[in-house]
Write a protein that holds these residues in place. Structure first.
Motif, PDB file in Angstrom:
ATOM      1  N   ASP A 269      54.039  43.294  60.598  1.00 58.08           N
ATOM      2  CA  ASP A 269      54.394  44.307  61.599  1.00 58.08           C
ATOM      3  C   ASP A 269      55.846  44.158  62.087  1.00 58.08           C
ATOM      4  O   ASP A 269      56.262  44.830  63.023  1.00 58.08           O
ATOM      5  CB  ASP A 269      53.429  44.267  62.792  1.00 58.08           C
ATOM      6  N   ASN A 270      56.616  43.284  61.430  1.00 59.93           N
ATOM      7  CA  ASN A 270      58.023  43.113  61.837  1.00 59.93           C
ATOM      8  C   ASN A 270      58.824  44.359  61.447  1.00 59.93           C
ATOM      9  O   ASN A 270      58.860  44.723  60.272  1.00 59.93           O
ATOM     10  CB  ASN A 270      58.605  41.874  61.148  1.00 59.93           C
ATOM     11  N   PRO A 271      59.445  45.026  62.415  1.00 58.66           N
ATOM     12  CA  PRO A 271      60.155  46.269  62.093  1.00 58.66           C
ATOM     13  C   PRO A 271      61.353  46.055  61.154  1.00 58.66           C
ATOM     14  O   PRO A 271      61.822  47.001  60.530  1.00 58.66           O
ATOM     15  CB  PRO A 271      60.616  46.802  63.459  1.00 58.66           C
ATOM     16  N   GLN A 272      61.818  44.808  61.049  1.00 57.14           N
ATOM     17  CA  GLN A 272      62.972  44.530  60.177  1.00 57.14           C
ATOM     18  C   GLN A 272      62.559  43.923  58.834  1.00 57.14           C
ATOM     19  O   GLN A 272      63.393  43.399  58.096  1.00 57.14           O
ATOM     20  CB  GLN A 272      63.906  43.553  60.880  1.00 57.14           C
ATOM     21  N   LYS A 273      61.269  44.016  58.514  1.00 57.36           N
ATOM     22  CA  LYS A 273      60.787  43.281  57.332  1.00 57.36           C
ATOM     23  C   LYS A 273      61.472  43.713  56.035  1.00 57.36           C
ATOM     24  O   LYS A 273      61.752  42.887  55.175  1.00 57.36           O
ATOM     25  CB  LYS A 273      59.261  43.371  57.211  1.00 57.36           C
ATOM     26  N   GLU A 274      61.745  45.033  55.908  1.00 59.67           N
ATOM     27  CA  GLU A 274      62.359  45.479  54.646  1.00 59.67           C
ATOM     28  C   GLU A 274      63.791  44.968  54.521  1.00 59.67           C
ATOM     29  O   GLU A 274      64.214  44.506  53.459  1.00 59.67           O
ATOM     30  CB  GLU A 274      62.306  47.003  54.538  1.00 59.67           C
TER      31      GLU A 274
ATOM     32  N   GLU B  59      54.514  42.582  52.567  1.00 64.14           N
ATOM     33  CA  GLU B  59      53.736  42.350  53.795  1.00 64.14           C
ATOM     34  C   GLU B  59      53.912  40.885  54.182  1.00 64.14           C
ATOM     35  O   GLU B  59      53.001  40.074  53.970  1.00 64.14           O
ATOM     36  CB  GLU B  59      52.255  42.649  53.550  1.00 64.14           C
TER      37      GLU B  59
END
Ligand SMILES: CSCCC(=O)/C(O)=C/O
Ligand code: FE2
Ligand code: NI
Length: 180
Positions: A82-87, A148
């Protein structure tokens, strides 16, 4: 399960060697100057433990490594789906880079794929819970946390500034398998 798969750096598709045995993985990596160990926890930390809880649980092991290698600082990194910066974070680490210091990571939980470009081979190390890896300074490598991400790791640094990387500009990482 932790695993090591070796490839040529000119053939992204044909594994040359593979093992899921910690002792075999350690032997292959040690031969290239890469440290690989399994640290057993002395308590159950549960899911997504707080950084202080993680450091407390492993302080004795950190202290031992610090005394042996002279490392200077450590922190805890935790990444979830759920980390908004994951990408952006995934893309950053997927670029081949080096560090001026050893990259020392201990996986408290979850998994990540370290890919080390050593001479004419690529060592893909699937690190999971209880795995310690130390990639020697100057070794070109990349890291895949997957689409993920799900891991907590202790990072141990030998410079007080923390994470500093030099990107090689190579696109080698694009051809190799990624974290499933
Ligand atoms: C498992 S910690 C995040 C990855 C990292 O710090 C790094 O440098 C990967 O190469
Ligand atoms: Fe790195
Ligand atoms: Ni077996």
């Amino acid at each position: 399960m932790s695993a090591l798969t070796l490839y040529s750096d000119t053939d992204t598709r044909t594994p040359l060697w593979h093992s899921t045995h910690a002792d075999e993985i350690a032997e292959k990596l040690n031969a290239r100057g890469v440290r690989f160990e399994r640290w057993e926890a002395d308590r159950d930390l549960g899911h997504d433990p707080a950084p202080e809880t993680v450091i407390d649980a492993y302080q004795h092991a950190i202290d031992k490594l610090v005394a042996e290698k002279g490392y200077q600082s450590w922190d805890v990194i935790s990444l979830r789906a759920d980390n908004p910066q994951k990408e952006a974070l995934r893309a950053k680490f997927l670029n081949e880079h080096t560090h001026g210091e050893d990259e020392v990571r201990f996986f408290v939980e979850g998994a990540g794929l370290f890919c080390l470009h050593i001479e004419d081979q690529v060592y893909q190390v699937l690190c999971e819970k209880n795995d310690l890896i130390s990639v020697p300074a100057g070794t070109p490598h990349w890291f895949d946390m997957g689409s993920e991400p799900n891991f907590t790791a202790i990072r141990i640094f030998d410079n007080p500034e923390g994470w500093v990387a030099q990107f090689t500009g190579s696109e080698i990482a694009d051809g190799y398998p990624r974290l499933a």
